[in-house]
Design an enzyme around this catalytic site. Structure first.
Site, PDB file in Angstrom:
ATOM      1  N   CYS A 147      -2.072   8.359   4.200  1.00 42.55           N
ATOM      2  CA  CYS A 147      -2.108   7.607   2.772  1.00 42.55           C
ATOM      3  C   CYS A 147      -3.542   8.262   2.041  1.00 42.55           C
ATOM      4  O   CYS A 147      -3.547   8.501   0.871  1.00 42.55           O
ATOM      5  CB  CYS A 147      -2.005   6.063   2.781  1.00 42.55           C
ATOM      6  SG  CYS A 147      -0.808   5.488   3.523  1.00 42.55           S
ATOM      7  N   GLU A 199       0.806  -1.100   0.146  1.00 48.62           N
ATOM      8  CA  GLU A 199      -0.139  -0.045   0.038  1.00 48.62           C
ATOM      9  C   GLU A 199       0.987   1.419  -0.089  1.00 48.62           C
ATOM     10  O   GLU A 199       1.603   1.461   1.203  1.00 48.62           O
ATOM     11  CB  GLU A 199      -0.869   0.013   1.001  1.00 48.62           C
ATOM     12  CG  GLU A 199      -1.975   1.077   1.191  1.00 48.62           C
ATOM     13  CD  GLU A 199      -2.865   1.155   2.187  1.00 48.62           C
ATOM     14  OE1 GLU A 199      -2.850   2.295   2.801  1.00 48.62           O
ATOM     15  OE2 GLU A 199      -3.565   0.251   2.821  1.00 48.62           O
TER      16      GLU A 199
END
Length: 422
Positions: free
Chosen positions: A237, A203
């Protein structure tokens, strides 16, 4: 033998016994880990604040989220199942999930407890051993977290490996590592992919768009934009990284966003290097024609703190709109239609998440179907039901990073065909 090799070898030796431990016992150990996190929430939050500057309340919230994740995997691990196949009457045919072996969990500094526990919990629940390599920007909270939990499991089943990027690279490329689970920058993810032969769960960076449609309340939309852009000083993120607003609501939206930015309380960025990187993007955008609505100044006396910043008159070509800024910056581009905004929101190499604020059901339907990202949020920049699991796309990574599906990523399937002997 290097320290990395020794740690991985110890993990591999310990994993065999852990894999043979009944799933219910593994779950009980994870439940105990969750309870220990809750009891140490203040200590972990203080360590996080000291390492990264994250506000204490936000840091404590991350610890409690981590405890909740461990509780979930404590329950899901024993329920993880294979399949019985229907073959010949005289035979038994099975599909059985087995742990992959040693998992290298390489975790970031921006939410160091919650992210680490998601990977650690899923890996341990199904019988893997874990070597945790936290970011060198959050070394104390990374060490404290692993040491708090390690003695709840057999020796060497959960280990901590300190160090910088060289250590992470050495760990990811070790032949004895079966899974590399990395949350962090796209550049590091690409380097891992080049050098590792293990299964990869990545990720990485995002450039998440927020699309504001006509007909929405501009003040409410501005509050959502501020929440997405400024929470944890934009160091998430899934932070809002670029805003496309319909021209019909652009003026009141920008006015409200200016107020939101000036009132939203944030902590410092992780360090001066990060502050300078964010400021560089803002300055570059202004030179290219963007207008500074608020913020955008560096005061040496405030250390690594960067003010909440709103830019208007941005264009899609600007680096602040094309790349991940990872700071409290909301660059705004005005569009003349929903179609135009959706087209721009769909552009770019990243595919982590996106948000659409709209009262139009057709627009909402089109958005979630067309946006090439792993997570689409309609009318809320954050939130979602427990257990949701998304796959990032493009430069944002690969594989499930959370949810029940992460247990599938942490296991490998074996088919068994068993007939009676003659």
């Amino acid at each position: 033998m290097s320290e990395v090799e020794q740690v991985v070898a110890a993990a591999r030796a310990a994993q065999r016994g852990w894999a043979r431990t009944p799933a219910a016992e593994r779950g009980a150990a994870l439940a105990a880990a969750a309870a220990r996190l809750r009891s140490a929430a203040d200590e972990l939050a203080a360590a996080n604040n000291a390492d990264t500057g994250r506000l204490i309340d936000e840091a404590r919230g991350g610890v409690l989220a981590a405890a909740g994740t461990l509780d979930q995997y404590a329950e899901l691990g024993p329920l993880h199942r294979g399949r019985v196949l229907h073959g010949a009457w005289s035979a038994t045919d099975l599909m059985v999930p087995e742990p992959r072996g040693v998992v290298a969990a390489i975790t970031p500094w921006n939410d160091p407890v919650a992210i680490a526990c998601g990977l650690i919990g899923a890996a341990l629940a199904v019988g893997n051993a874990v070597v945790h390599k936290p970011s060198e920007r959050s070394p104390h909270v990374g060490e404290l977290l692993t040491k708090l939990l390690a003695d709840l499991f057999p020796e060497h089943v959960l280990q901590w490996l300190p160090g910088d990027g060289w250590v992470g690279e050495a760990l990811a490329s070790q032949p004895g590592v079966d899974v590399v689970a990395h949350v962090g920058s796209t550049a590091t993810g690409r380097e891992i992919a080049r050098n590792s032969t293990a299964k990869l769960l990545l990720e990485n960076g995002g450039n998440d768009p927020l699309l504001v449609d006509e007909g929405v309340d501009p003040a409410w939309a501005a509050s959502q934009a501020a929440l997405g852009a400024f929470t944890n000083a934009g160091q998430l993120c899934t932070s809002v990284e670029r805003v496309f607003v319909h021209e019909a609501v652009a003026k009141p939206f920008l006015e409200a966003l200016q107020v939101e930015a000036q009132e939203f309380v944030t902590g410092p960025l992780v360090d001066v290097r990060a502050r300078d990187s964010v400021h560089g993007q803002v300055q570059e955008a202004v030179r290219a024609g963007a207008s500074l609505v608020t913020g955008g100044t560096v005061l040496v006396a405030t250390g690594s703190h960067y003010p909440n910043t709103v830019l208007s008159d941005c264009t899609p070509e600007m680096r602040v709109m094309r790349e991940e800024t990872f700071g409290p910056v909301a660059p705004v581009c005005v569009v003349d239609s929903f179609d135009h905004g959706l087209e721009l929101a769909c552009s770019g190499p990243y595919g982590l998440a996106a948000t659409v604020l709209t009262r139009d059901m057709d627009h909402a339907q089109r958005a979630w179907r067309e946006l090439p990202v792993g997570t689409v949020k309609i009318n809320a920049v954050f939130g979602g039901a427990p257990g949701g699991a998304a796959q990032p796309r493009g430069a944002s990574g690969t594989g499930f990073g959370y949810g029940p599906e992460l247990l599938d990523e942490m296991t490998t399937m074996k088919v068994v065909h068993w007939e009676a002997a003659c």
